[in-house]
Design a protein around this motif. Structure first.
Motif, PDB file in Angstrom:
ATOM      1  N   ALA A 164       0.842  -1.197   0.000  1.00  0.00           N
ATOM      2  CA  ALA A 164       0.000   0.000   0.000  1.00  0.00           C
ATOM      3  C   ALA A 164       0.878   1.248   0.000  1.00  0.00           C
ATOM      4  CB  ALA A 164      -0.926   0.001   1.220  1.00  0.00           C
ATOM      5  N   SER A 165       2.118   1.090  -0.458  1.00  0.00           N
ATOM      6  CA  SER A 165       3.115   2.157  -0.443  1.00  0.00           C
ATOM      7  C   SER A 165       3.156   2.898  -1.772  1.00  0.00           C
ATOM      8  CB  SER A 165       4.498   1.551  -0.157  1.00  0.00           C
ATOM      9  OG  SER A 165       5.535   2.449  -0.485  1.00  0.00           O
ATOM     10  N   GLN A 166       3.439   4.188  -1.699  1.00  0.00           N
ATOM     11  CA  GLN A 166       3.636   4.984  -2.910  1.00  0.00           C
ATOM     12  C   GLN A 166       5.054   4.791  -3.443  1.00  0.00           C
ATOM     13  OE1 GLN A 166       1.349   6.910  -4.500  1.00  0.00           O
ATOM     14  NE2 GLN A 166       2.836   7.390  -6.104  1.00  0.00           N
ATOM     15  N   GLY A 167       6.020   4.575  -2.542  1.00  0.00           N
ATOM     16  CA  GLY A 167       7.416   4.480  -2.948  1.00  0.00           C
ATOM     17  C   GLY A 167       7.899   3.086  -3.252  1.00  0.00           C
ATOM     18  N   LEU A 168       7.167   2.063  -2.793  1.00  0.00           N
ATOM     19  CA  LEU A 168       7.590   0.672  -2.996  1.00  0.00           C
ATOM     20  C   LEU A 168       6.505  -0.072  -3.763  1.00  0.00           C
ATOM     21  CD1 LEU A 168      10.039  -1.116  -2.028  1.00  0.00           C
ATOM     22  CD2 LEU A 168       8.472  -2.034  -0.327  1.00  0.00           C
ATOM     23  N   ALA A 169       6.794  -0.407  -5.011  1.00  0.00           N
ATOM     24  CA  ALA A 169       5.810  -1.080  -5.858  1.00  0.00           C
ATOM     25  C   ALA A 169       5.498  -2.471  -5.325  1.00  0.00           C
ATOM     26  CB  ALA A 169       6.326  -1.179  -7.291  1.00  0.00           C
ATOM     27  N   HIS A 170       4.323  -2.974  -5.673  1.00  0.00           N
ATOM     28  CA  HIS A 170       3.909  -4.303  -5.210  1.00  0.00           C
ATOM     29  C   HIS A 170       4.887  -5.380  -5.680  1.00  0.00           C
ATOM     30  CE1 HIS A 170       1.533  -7.684  -4.034  1.00  0.00           C
ATOM     31  NE2 HIS A 170       1.347  -8.076  -5.275  1.00  0.00           N
ATOM     32  N   ALA A 171       5.396  -5.259  -6.905  1.00  0.00           N
ATOM     33  CA  ALA A 171       6.334  -6.257  -7.425  1.00  0.00           C
ATOM     34  C   ALA A 171       7.617  -6.285  -6.601  1.00  0.00           C
ATOM     35  CB  ALA A 171       6.652  -5.960  -8.891  1.00  0.00           C
ATOM     36  N   GLU A 172       8.066  -5.110  -6.130  1.00  0.00           N
ATOM     37  CA  GLU A 172       9.279  -5.061  -5.308  1.00  0.00           C
ATOM     38  C   GLU A 172       9.037  -5.699  -3.944  1.00  0.00           C
ATOM     39  OE1 GLU A 172      11.881  -1.248  -6.439  1.00  0.00           O
ATOM     40  OE2 GLU A 172       9.861  -0.715  -5.778  1.00  0.00           O
ATOM     41  N   LEU A 173       7.869  -5.418  -3.357  1.00  0.00           N
ATOM     42  CA  LEU A 173       7.552  -6.036  -2.070  1.00  0.00           C
ATOM     43  C   LEU A 173       7.424  -7.554  -2.228  1.00  0.00           C
ATOM     44  CD1 LEU A 173       6.912  -5.654   0.914  1.00  0.00           C
ATOM     45  CD2 LEU A 173       4.505  -5.370   0.304  1.00  0.00           C
ATOM     46  N   ALA A 174       6.801  -7.983  -3.322  1.00  0.00           N
ATOM     47  CA  ALA A 174       6.658  -9.423  -3.565  1.00  0.00           C
ATOM     48  C   ALA A 174       8.022 -10.088  -3.704  1.00  0.00           C
ATOM     49  CB  ALA A 174       5.814  -9.653  -4.823  1.00  0.00           C
ATOM     50  N   ALA A 175       9.006  -9.368  -4.267  1.00  0.00           N
ATOM     51  CA  ALA A 175      10.349  -9.928  -4.430  1.00  0.00           C
ATOM     52  C   ALA A 175      11.050 -10.129  -3.093  1.00  0.00           C
ATOM     53  CB  ALA A 175      11.191  -9.022  -5.325  1.00  0.00           C
ATOM     54  N   LEU A 176      10.594  -9.434  -2.047  1.00  0.00           N
ATOM     55  CA  LEU A 176      11.197  -9.553  -0.721  1.00  0.00           C
ATOM     56  C   LEU A 176      10.478 -10.577   0.156  1.00  0.00           C
ATOM     57  CD1 LEU A 176      11.803  -5.779   0.030  1.00  0.00           C
ATOM     58  CD2 LEU A 176      13.549  -7.497  -0.452  1.00  0.00           C
ATOM     59  N   GLU A 177       9.364 -11.071  -0.304  1.00  0.00           N
ATOM     60  CA  GLU A 177       8.624 -12.059   0.484  1.00  0.00           C
ATOM     61  C   GLU A 177       9.346 -13.415   0.444  1.00  0.00           C
ATOM     62  OE1 GLU A 177       4.229 -11.962   0.554  1.00  0.00           O
ATOM     63  OE2 GLU A 177       4.436 -10.670  -1.223  1.00  0.00           O
ATOM     64  N   PRO A 178       9.012 -14.299   1.388  1.00  0.00           N
ATOM     65  CA  PRO A 178       7.913 -14.175   2.342  1.00  0.00           C
ATOM     66  C   PRO A 178       8.352 -13.531   3.651  1.00  0.00           C
ATOM     67  CG  PRO A 178       8.807 -16.369   2.460  1.00  0.00           C
ATOM     68  CD  PRO A 178       9.601 -15.651   1.393  1.00  0.00           C
ATOM     69  N   PHE A 179       7.378 -12.999   4.388  1.00  0.00           N
ATOM     70  CA  PHE A 179       7.555 -12.611   5.773  1.00  0.00           C
ATOM     71  C   PHE A 179       7.028 -13.753   6.649  1.00  0.00           C
ATOM     72  CE2 PHE A 179       7.258  -8.636   3.457  1.00  0.00           C
ATOM     73  CZ  PHE A 179       8.271  -7.868   4.028  1.00  0.00           C
ATOM     74  N   ASP A 180       7.646 -13.921   7.803  1.00  0.00           N
ATOM     75  CA  ASP A 180       7.146 -14.911   8.757  1.00  0.00           C
ATOM     76  C   ASP A 180       6.018 -14.258   9.539  1.00  0.00           C
ATOM     77  OD1 ASP A 180       6.627 -16.863  10.575  1.00  0.00           O
ATOM     78  OD2 ASP A 180       8.620 -16.892  11.489  1.00  0.00           O
ATOM     79  N   LEU A 181       4.796 -14.469   9.082  1.00  0.00           N
ATOM     80  CA  LEU A 181       3.643 -13.789   9.666  1.00  0.00           C
ATOM     81  C   LEU A 181       3.246 -14.389  11.005  1.00  0.00           C
ATOM     82  CD1 LEU A 181       1.577 -13.209   6.409  1.00  0.00           C
ATOM     83  CD2 LEU A 181       3.071 -11.616   7.606  1.00  0.00           C
ATOM     84  N   ARG A 182       3.915 -15.450  11.429  1.00  0.00           N
ATOM     85  CA  ARG A 182       3.684 -15.947  12.791  1.00  0.00           C
ATOM     86  C   ARG A 182       4.220 -14.951  13.811  1.00  0.00           C
ATOM     87  NH1 ARG A 182       6.674 -21.603  12.198  1.00  0.00           N
ATOM     88  NH2 ARG A 182       8.150 -20.108  11.299  1.00  0.00           N
ATOM     89  N   ALA A 183       5.097 -14.041  13.358  1.00  0.00           N
ATOM     90  CA  ALA A 183       5.683 -13.048  14.255  1.00  0.00           C
ATOM     91  C   ALA A 183       4.901 -11.731  14.262  1.00  0.00           C
ATOM     92  CB  ALA A 183       7.136 -12.795  13.854  1.00  0.00           C
ATOM     93  N   LEU A 184       3.727 -11.701  13.641  1.00  0.00           N
ATOM     94  CA  LEU A 184       2.907 -10.486  13.656  1.00  0.00           C
ATOM     95  C   LEU A 184       2.592 -10.077  15.081  1.00  0.00           C
ATOM     96  CD1 LEU A 184       0.328 -11.002  10.761  1.00  0.00           C
ATOM     97  CD2 LEU A 184       1.848  -9.031  11.029  1.00  0.00           C
ATOM     98  N   ARG A 185       2.668  -8.761  15.328  1.00  0.00           N
ATOM     99  CA  ARG A 185       2.346  -8.246  16.654  1.00  0.00           C
ATOM    100  C   ARG A 185       1.285  -7.161  16.524  1.00  0.00           C
ATOM    101  NH1 ARG A 185       8.204  -6.821  19.036  1.00  0.00           N
ATOM    102  NH2 ARG A 185       6.984  -6.417  20.925  1.00  0.00           N
ATOM    103  N   ARG A 186       0.463  -7.030  17.548  1.00  0.00           N
ATOM    104  CA  ARG A 186      -0.553  -5.981  17.557  1.00  0.00           C
ATOM    105  C   ARG A 186       0.134  -4.623  17.552  1.00  0.00           C
ATOM    106  NH1 ARG A 186      -5.384  -6.401  15.790  1.00  0.00           N
ATOM    107  NH2 ARG A 186      -5.404  -8.473  16.749  1.00  0.00           N
ATOM    108  N   PHE A 187      -0.359  -3.709  16.711  1.00  0.00           N
ATOM    109  CA  PHE A 187       0.277  -2.405  16.580  1.00  0.00           C
ATOM    110  C   PHE A 187       0.245  -1.617  17.886  1.00  0.00           C
ATOM    111  CE2 PHE A 187      -0.298   2.172  15.995  1.00  0.00           C
ATOM    112  CZ  PHE A 187       0.903   2.492  15.389  1.00  0.00           C
ATOM    113  N   SER A 188       1.385  -0.998  18.185  1.00  0.00           N
ATOM    114  CA  SER A 188       1.455  -0.033  19.284  1.00  0.00           C
ATOM    115  C   SER A 188       2.508   0.997  18.918  1.00  0.00           C
ATOM    116  CB  SER A 188       1.817  -0.723  20.599  1.00  0.00           C
ATOM    117  OG  SER A 188       3.173  -1.125  20.588  1.00  0.00           O
ATOM    118  N   PRO A 189       2.365   2.239  19.387  1.00  0.00           N
ATOM    119  CA  PRO A 189       3.352   3.277  19.044  1.00  0.00           C
ATOM    120  C   PRO A 189       4.775   2.901  19.440  1.00  0.00           C
ATOM    121  CG  PRO A 189       1.407   4.252  20.039  1.00  0.00           C
ATOM    122  CD  PRO A 189       1.248   2.767  20.179  1.00  0.00           C
ATOM    123  N   ALA A 190       4.941   2.141  20.511  1.00  0.00           N
ATOM    124  CA  ALA A 190       6.283   1.784  20.966  1.00  0.00           C
ATOM    125  C   ALA A 190       7.035   0.951  19.924  1.00  0.00           C
ATOM    126  CB  ALA A 190       6.193   1.016  22.285  1.00  0.00           C
TER     127      ALA A 190
END
Length: 316
Positions: A164-190
């Protein structure tokens, strides 16, 4: 708009006049754009349509770790890359939390295909001896019998990430995948305090359409792996999705500006801030590429010449 950086983090919002990326910097009033290194930021008021992230994939390494990954990436490409790349220096390195959407859905698919079953068949063929006389030889050939197959497949499509970035195209993000989404954390400012955080620039509906297309492609990949038999062809499928979910998330990306020649623009390298996977386009050395192509051809030609040289003379 509610900035992706919580007000307690005291974020200033900027828009890059060069590439258009909308960024928020905690406690910073001016900055270079991490995507295009342009200094011409223009401060603007927040907009109301941008979502807050709900989940975050945190950085799992330091800037020094990212540089080590870069060194390994360069080392593996030096056999075809510009020799100057060996002495490249990192002009700038930024850790950015890039906005994305995490998509999931229930996919219902109907498919048809032709499944191939191999079998062997023995037949007699006419061949010639060295003296020109004919003889019969037994040879085994492999043939394929095709049968139609159709069916339905129901499954969940999960872990589809779309930029959803203006500076990073979807194809570029896809080239960096995968992310280990088991490590997802609930958002907090910290979690993002002290890091550059880009705001959501792409519309959620647009990202949903992109995610849906990726999900349907994933279904096709799963079907190809599922096909029975020895081979298959004419696979056609139609997928409908239900119970779609789209979560705004932040993913960690290192963006490096690598200077390898004074007369060339800096090379932009992207590194997955969680796994260390590197994406970039190394500048090629055309004489190395030519040599890499020519050497196997010369070796093959030498083998053929030697084989011809040592072939026995045909009888008169």
């Amino acid at each position: 708009m509610t900035s992706v950086v919580h007000p307690q983090v005291h974020a200033s919002t900027f828009s890059c006049g060069q590439c258009g990326a909308s960024l928020a910097f905690a406690g910073v009033r001016t900055e270079l754009c991490p995507y295009c290194t342009s200094p011409n930021f223009v401060e603007r008021p927040p907009a109301a349509h941008q979502p807050d992230p709900t989940l975050v994939v945190a950085f799992a390494g330091s800037a020094e770790h990212a540089k080590l990954r870069l060194d390994r990436w360069i080392g593996r490409r030096m056999w075809v890359a510009d020799p100057a790349l060996r002495h490249a220096r990192v002009d700038d390195i930024r850790g950015i939390y890039v906005p994305a959407y995490l998509y999931s859905a229930l996919a219902r698919t109907e498919y048809t295909a032709q499944i191939g079953e191999h079998y062997k068949e023995t037949k007699l063929v006419h061949t010639k001896n060295a003296d020109g006389s004919e003889k019969l030889e037994e040879r085994t050939v492999t043939r394929t019998e095709h049968r139609p197959l159709s069916g339905r497949h129901v499954g969940y499509v999960t872990d589809v990430v779309v930029s959803a970035s203006q500076g990073l195209a979807h194809a570029e993000l896809a080239a960096l995948e995968p992310f280990d989404l088991r490590a997802l954390r609930r958002f907090s400012p910290a979690l993002i305090s002290g890091w550059i955080t880009e705001e959501f620039a792409r519309d959620a509906d647009q990202c949903c359409r992109q995610s849906r297309a990726d999900a349907i492609d994933d279904v096709g990949t799963a079907l190809r792996r599922f096909m029975p038999g020895d081979s298959f062809c004419d696979l056609v499928w139609r997928t409908t999705v239900e119970w779609e979910s789209l979560e705004p998330i932040l993913v960690p990306i290192w963006v490096l500006a690598v200077r390898y020649r004074a007369d060339r623009p800096a090379l932009r390298i992207l590194i997955n801030g969680q796994t260390g996977k590197v994406h970039g386009k190394a500048p090629l050395s055309w004489w190395k590429v030519t040599l890499a192509i020519a050497i196997p051809l010369l070796v093959a030609a030498a083998i053929v010449l030697l084989w011809l040289h040592y072939q026995p003379e045909p009888p008169p």
